[in-house]
Write a protein that holds these residues in place. Structure first.
Motif, PDB file in Angstrom:
ATOM      1  N   LYS A   1       0.743  -1.312  -0.012  1.00  0.00           N
ATOM      2  CA  LYS A   1      -0.168   0.089   0.040  1.00  0.00           C
ATOM      3  C   LYS A   1       0.878   1.196  -0.025  1.00  0.00           C
ATOM      4  O   LYS A   1       2.142   1.159   0.194  1.00  0.00           O
ATOM      5  CB  LYS A   1      -0.720   0.187   0.998  1.00  0.00           C
ATOM      6  CG  LYS A   1      -0.264   0.100   2.491  1.00  0.00           C
ATOM      7  CD  LYS A   1      -1.450   0.123   3.802  1.00  0.00           C
ATOM      8  CE  LYS A   1      -0.554   0.729   4.925  1.00  0.00           C
ATOM      9  NZ  LYS A   1      -1.710   0.886   5.899  1.00  0.00           N
ATOM     10  N   PRO A   2       0.325   2.352  -0.232  1.00  0.00           N
ATOM     11  CA  PRO A   2       1.120   3.641  -0.236  1.00  0.00           C
ATOM     12  C   PRO A   2       1.839   3.711   1.200  1.00  0.00           C
ATOM     13  O   PRO A   2       1.185   3.772   2.167  1.00  0.00           O
ATOM     14  CB  PRO A   2       0.026   4.854  -0.504  1.00  0.00           C
ATOM     15  CG  PRO A   2      -0.942   4.160  -1.342  1.00  0.00           C
ATOM     16  CD  PRO A   2      -0.974   2.746  -0.791  1.00  0.00           C
ATOM     17  N   GLY A   3       3.127   4.142   1.107  1.00  0.00           N
ATOM     18  CA  GLY A   3       3.674   4.384   2.241  1.00  0.00           C
ATOM     19  C   GLY A   3       5.029   4.348   2.085  1.00  0.00           C
ATOM     20  O   GLY A   3       5.778   4.678   1.146  1.00  0.00           O
ATOM     21  N   THR A   4       5.915   4.569   3.182  1.00  0.00           N
ATOM     22  CA  THR A   4       7.412   4.457   3.110  1.00  0.00           C
ATOM     23  C   THR A   4       8.081   3.157   3.116  1.00  0.00           C
ATOM     24  O   THR A   4       7.809   2.128   3.904  1.00  0.00           O
ATOM     25  CB  THR A   4       7.881   5.248   4.350  1.00  0.00           C
ATOM     26  OG1 THR A   4       7.349   6.429   4.400  1.00  0.00           O
ATOM     27  CG2 THR A   4       9.386   5.555   4.131  1.00  0.00           C
TER      28      THR A   4
ATOM     29  N   VAL B   1       7.231  11.291   3.299  1.00  0.00           N
ATOM     30  CA  VAL B   1       8.340  10.821   3.093  1.00  0.00           C
ATOM     31  C   VAL B   1       9.713  12.051   2.809  1.00  0.00           C
ATOM     32  O   VAL B   1      10.916  11.731   3.591  1.00  0.00           O
ATOM     33  CB  VAL B   1       8.531   9.923   1.716  1.00  0.00           C
ATOM     34  CG1 VAL B   1       9.993   9.648   1.241  1.00  0.00           C
ATOM     35  CG2 VAL B   1       7.934   8.473   2.004  1.00  0.00           C
ATOM     36  N   LYS B   2       9.502  13.037   2.266  1.00  0.00           N
ATOM     37  CA  LYS B   2      10.166  14.197   2.023  1.00  0.00           C
ATOM     38  C   LYS B   2      10.537  14.793   3.424  1.00  0.00           C
ATOM     39  O   LYS B   2      11.691  15.102   3.646  1.00  0.00           O
ATOM     40  CB  LYS B   2       9.516  15.065   0.988  1.00  0.00           C
ATOM     41  CG  LYS B   2      10.433  16.311   0.846  1.00  0.00           C
ATOM     42  CD  LYS B   2      11.489  16.256  -0.256  1.00  0.00           C
ATOM     43  CE  LYS B   2      12.101  17.337  -0.766  1.00  0.00           C
ATOM     44  NZ  LYS B   2      13.214  17.013  -1.646  1.00  0.00           N
ATOM     45  N   ALA B   3       9.572  15.011   4.165  1.00  0.00           N
ATOM     46  CA  ALA B   3       9.460  15.589   5.586  1.00  0.00           C
ATOM     47  C   ALA B   3      10.383  14.629   6.586  1.00  0.00           C
ATOM     48  O   ALA B   3      11.411  15.181   7.181  1.00  0.00           O
ATOM     49  CB  ALA B   3       8.258  15.826   6.297  1.00  0.00           C
TER      50      ALA B   3
ATOM     51  N   GLN C   1      18.082   3.701   3.825  1.00  0.00           N
ATOM     52  CA  GLN C   1      17.468   4.399   2.692  1.00  0.00           C
ATOM     53  C   GLN C   1      16.214   4.244   2.717  1.00  0.00           C
ATOM     54  O   GLN C   1      15.599   3.507   3.281  1.00  0.00           O
ATOM     55  CB  GLN C   1      18.155   4.241   1.561  1.00  0.00           C
ATOM     56  CG  GLN C   1      19.621   4.482   1.282  1.00  0.00           C
ATOM     57  CD  GLN C   1      20.184   3.843   0.108  1.00  0.00           C
ATOM     58  OE1 GLN C   1      19.747   4.581  -0.950  1.00  0.00           O
ATOM     59  NE2 GLN C   1      21.339   3.063   0.234  1.00  0.00           N
ATOM     60  N   MET C   2      15.517   5.327   2.134  1.00  0.00           N
ATOM     61  CA  MET C   2      13.848   5.175   2.211  1.00  0.00           C
ATOM     62  C   MET C   2      13.268   5.819   1.018  1.00  0.00           C
ATOM     63  O   MET C   2      14.081   6.430   0.170  1.00  0.00           O
ATOM     64  CB  MET C   2      13.318   5.892   3.247  1.00  0.00           C
ATOM     65  CG  MET C   2      13.453   7.576   3.029  1.00  0.00           C
ATOM     66  SD  MET C   2      12.408   8.523   4.375  1.00  0.00           S
ATOM     67  CE  MET C   2      13.143   7.912   5.870  1.00  0.00           C
ATOM     68  N   ALA C   3      12.158   5.334   0.604  1.00  0.00           N
ATOM     69  CA  ALA C   3      11.419   5.736  -0.543  1.00  0.00           C
ATOM     70  C   ALA C   3       9.789   5.651  -0.572  1.00  0.00           C
ATOM     71  O   ALA C   3       9.409   5.099   0.523  1.00  0.00           O
ATOM     72  CB  ALA C   3      12.029   4.764  -1.762  1.00  0.00           C
ATOM     73  N   ALA C   4       9.405   6.811  -1.197  1.00  0.00           N
ATOM     74  CA  ALA C   4       7.871   6.616  -1.305  1.00  0.00           C
ATOM     75  C   ALA C   4       7.422   5.806  -2.267  1.00  0.00           C
ATOM     76  O   ALA C   4       7.913   5.746  -3.182  1.00  0.00           O
ATOM     77  CB  ALA C   4       7.394   8.160  -1.456  1.00  0.00           C
TER      78      ALA C   4
END
Length: 136
Positions: free
Chosen positions: A46-49, A130-132, A60-63
């Motif tokens: 589902k949409p998330g990090t 994610v940006k924040a 590392q992370m991604a949306a």
């Protein structure tokens, strides 16, 4: 440290392919943590990090947007509509998209248009989150 092979594929690009130490992915059942030798599974994303760690590098992370994940034989396949690193996210554009989606939700429209607006709003808010989080 044990690793596994991961393939993170978005509809328009290969986001990352290579060794991975750990992977955390948002699924319909909550966040799923994946390590080397994880049991086989298939789940809806589902949409998330998405968070992942490559050997000898910081996490590392991604949306990510909706998709699916398959784990089998120490190999992980993540298929999503989109995957974006925090530095790739245009914050102003994401805010505009969120505002437009909120406006669309307030208008009386068909069920399909309402669902599209909800999905657009969820994606825009996720991108902003994610940006924040990357700035902290």
């Amino acid at each position: 440290m044990d690793t596994f092979q991961v393939h993170i594929l978005a509809a328009d690009k290969t986001f990352y392919e290579g060794p991975c130490v750990s992977l955390t992915i948002p699924t319909s059942d909550g966040e799923q943590g994946i390590w080397a030798h994880h049991s086989s599974m298939i789940a809806a994303v589902k949409p998330g990090t998405l968070r992942y760690q490559v050997p000898d590098q910081p996490p590392q992370m991604a949306a990510v947007s909706p998709g699916m994940v398959k784990v089998e034989h120490n190999d992980v396949l993540v298929l999503v509509d989109s995957a974006e690193r925090p530095e790739e996210i245009d914050e102003a554009r994401a805010r505009r998209e969120a505002d437009e989606a909120r406006e669309a939700l307030l208008q009386k429209r068909s069920r399909q248009e309402h669902q599209i607006a909800q999905a657009t709003l969820a994606r825009a808010l996720n991108r902003l989150r994610v940006k924040a989080n990357s700035i902290q």
